[in-house]
Design an enzyme around this catalytic site. Structure first.
Site, mmCIF file in Angstrom:
data_model
loop_
_atom_site.group_PDB
_atom_site.id
_atom_site.type_symbol
_atom_site.label_atom_id
_atom_site.label_comp_id
_atom_site.label_asym_id
_atom_site.label_seq_id
_atom_site.Cartn_x
_atom_site.Cartn_y
_atom_site.Cartn_z
ATOM 1 N N GLY A 170 0.823 -1.209 0.000
ATOM 2 C CA GLY A 170 0.000 0.000 0.000
ATOM 3 C C GLY A 170 0.854 1.254 0.000
ATOM 4 O O GLY A 170 2.084 1.197 0.099
ATOM 5 N N GLY A 175 -0.439 -4.964 0.278
ATOM 6 C CA GLY A 175 -1.564 -4.609 -0.594
ATOM 7 C C GLY A 175 -1.494 -5.235 -1.969
ATOM 8 O O GLY A 175 -2.520 -5.438 -2.615
ATOM 9 N N GLU A 228 3.967 -7.061 7.584
ATOM 10 C CA GLU A 228 3.435 -5.973 8.415
ATOM 11 C C GLU A 228 4.001 -5.936 9.830
ATOM 12 O O GLU A 228 3.993 -4.893 10.480
ATOM 13 C CB GLU A 228 1.902 -6.070 8.475
ATOM 14 C CG GLU A 228 1.194 -5.679 7.205
ATOM 15 C CD GLU A 228 1.270 -6.735 6.113
ATOM 16 O OE1 GLU A 228 0.913 -6.431 4.970
ATOM 17 O OE2 GLU A 228 1.700 -7.874 6.396
ATOM 18 N N ASP A 257 -3.209 -7.577 6.856
ATOM 19 C CA ASP A 257 -4.589 -7.216 6.494
ATOM 20 C C ASP A 257 -4.908 -7.662 5.069
ATOM 21 O O ASP A 257 -4.536 -8.759 4.683
ATOM 22 C CB ASP A 257 -4.810 -5.709 6.710
ATOM 23 C CG ASP A 257 -4.033 -4.838 5.731
ATOM 24 O OD1 ASP A 257 -2.886 -5.189 5.411
ATOM 25 O OD2 ASP A 257 -4.562 -3.781 5.307
#
Length: 374
Positions: free
Chosen positions: A70, A122, A145, A153
């Site tokens: 991301g 992401g 992460e 996520d």
């Protein structure tokens, strides 16, 4: 200005079309920005409705990365601007990202993702949703992460739980990087094709005898990709997850996080890949490890849409709490690689804080992703 996502519609021999979307920010390793999502989401929606589009091909520009994650720098700036408080920009970004991921997962036509190079965070959230996921000899896949004070996520609650041999828990806690062979083993990818054959594959896609039946088109595509995989099989890299299967099962077999973490970081294994995984867990955020552990337990029985709803809450709270902003600062902003984590071990993590992360910020009716599965 260069368009951050480019779109093409390739004419097929029988009058149908293949839609091609290319993440076009190679300097950032195609990091998924809000602008990219704003372009991709409506275009994919349109292609889903367009009668002459029979399949979508999603790729990243350049050979270094499909998508390295991301837009962390944007999120860092949002968090800094609202330090210790709710950051609206964080909610907006993750809401849009998870809507995009869910659309790819549920797309009603064949959806090919070319996962060459770096596929992290992401990027994996998009790739894993494709109906036909291709990896190459230089694919490098991870959910790292724990190193930035976040948690795995983009649907990790769902796809990590569906991996064999406790691999999901191990990868979620350590952020270990895996290759194409490993990705196939743990259900993150479907086909292995050497990078040099991409253009040939795209050309062959335009020659397929596409039908009106979506089911038949899935079958025709699978047969073509299988042929390409057979031609590439001699180039497949050695599997690390399979090689360490017994050890991974052993160190993740305990019924509590403290013993699992201790077993991983103290395991006697001289392999460099495993040693890197140990180091990531050891130096990563104890809060992130605690969130990931509970996240996977909570996500085990949830639908994909409910996983994304749970994760949006966790992500928004991560933007508020301070661990995430500190992790990004240390790794990507100041680059001192010395994050000042809130807790020095998983035993020290306050259970009340973990409970706060999992208490929903919204009522069921007001959740930003309430309509995800409608």
């Amino acid at each position: 200005m260069t368009q951050v996502v480019t779109f093409q519609e390739l004419d097929c021999a029988n009058g149908k079309k293949i839609a091609v979307a290319t993440l076009n920010s190679p300097r950032s390793l195609n990091a998924l920005s809000g602008e990219m999502i704003d372009l991709l989401f409506p275009q994919l929606k349109e292609w889903q409705m367009q009668g002459d589009i029979v399949a979508v091909f999603l790729q990243g520009e350049g050979e270094k990365a499909f998508c390295a994650g991301g837009d962390i720098v944007h999120m860092y700036n949002e968090m800094k601007a609202h330090q210790g408080e709710f950051a609206p920009g964080i909610e907006e970004y993750f809401t849009k990202e998870y809507q995009l991921d869910y659309l790819i997962h549920t797309f009603n036509k064949p959806f090919i993702v070319w996962g060459g190079g770096i596929v992290m965070g992401g990027g994996l959230g998009m790739m894993v949703g494709g109906s036909h996921r291709v990896v190459t000899e230089n694919s490098r896949i991870a959910m790292p992460e724990i190193s930035i004070g976040l948690y795995p996520d983009v649907g990790g609650s769902y796809f990590l739980n569906r991996m064999p041999d406790n691999c999901g828990l191990f990868l979620g806690l350590t952020g270990a990087s895996i290759n194409a062979t490993d990705a196939k083993h743990c259900h993150l990818a479907d086909y292995f094709i050497v990078n040099d054959n991409k253009e040939l594959l795209i050309n062959q896609l335009t020659q397929l005898d596409w039908q009106e039946s979506i089911e038949l088109n899935h079958e025709k595509l699978a047969n073509l990709l299988t042929q390409f995989e057979q031609d590439s099989s001699s180039h497949m890299p050695d599997a690390k997850l399979i090689e360490h299967k017994a050890l991974i099962e052993k160190v993740t077999s305990f019924d509590n996080l403290k013993d699992i973490v201790e077993a991983i970081v103290t395991a006697d294994c001289e392999d460099k890949w495993f040693a890197r995984a140990q180091k990531s867990l050891k130096h990563g955020s104890a809060l992130s490890a605690s969130l990931a552990y509970k996240q996977l337990q909570s996500g085990e029985s949830l639908s994909l849409a409910d996983c994304f709803r749970m994760e949006l809450n966790l992500s928004v709270k991560s933007g508020q709490f301070g661990e995430f902003v500190e992790g990004v600062r240390a790794l990507l902003i100041d680059k001192d690689n010395s994050p000042k984590w809130r807790f020095d071990s998983v035993e020290a993590v306050d259970n009340k804080i973990i409970d706060w992360f999992f208490e929903s910020k919204w009522s069921q009716e007001q959740h930003p992703l309430v309509g995800l599965d409608n």
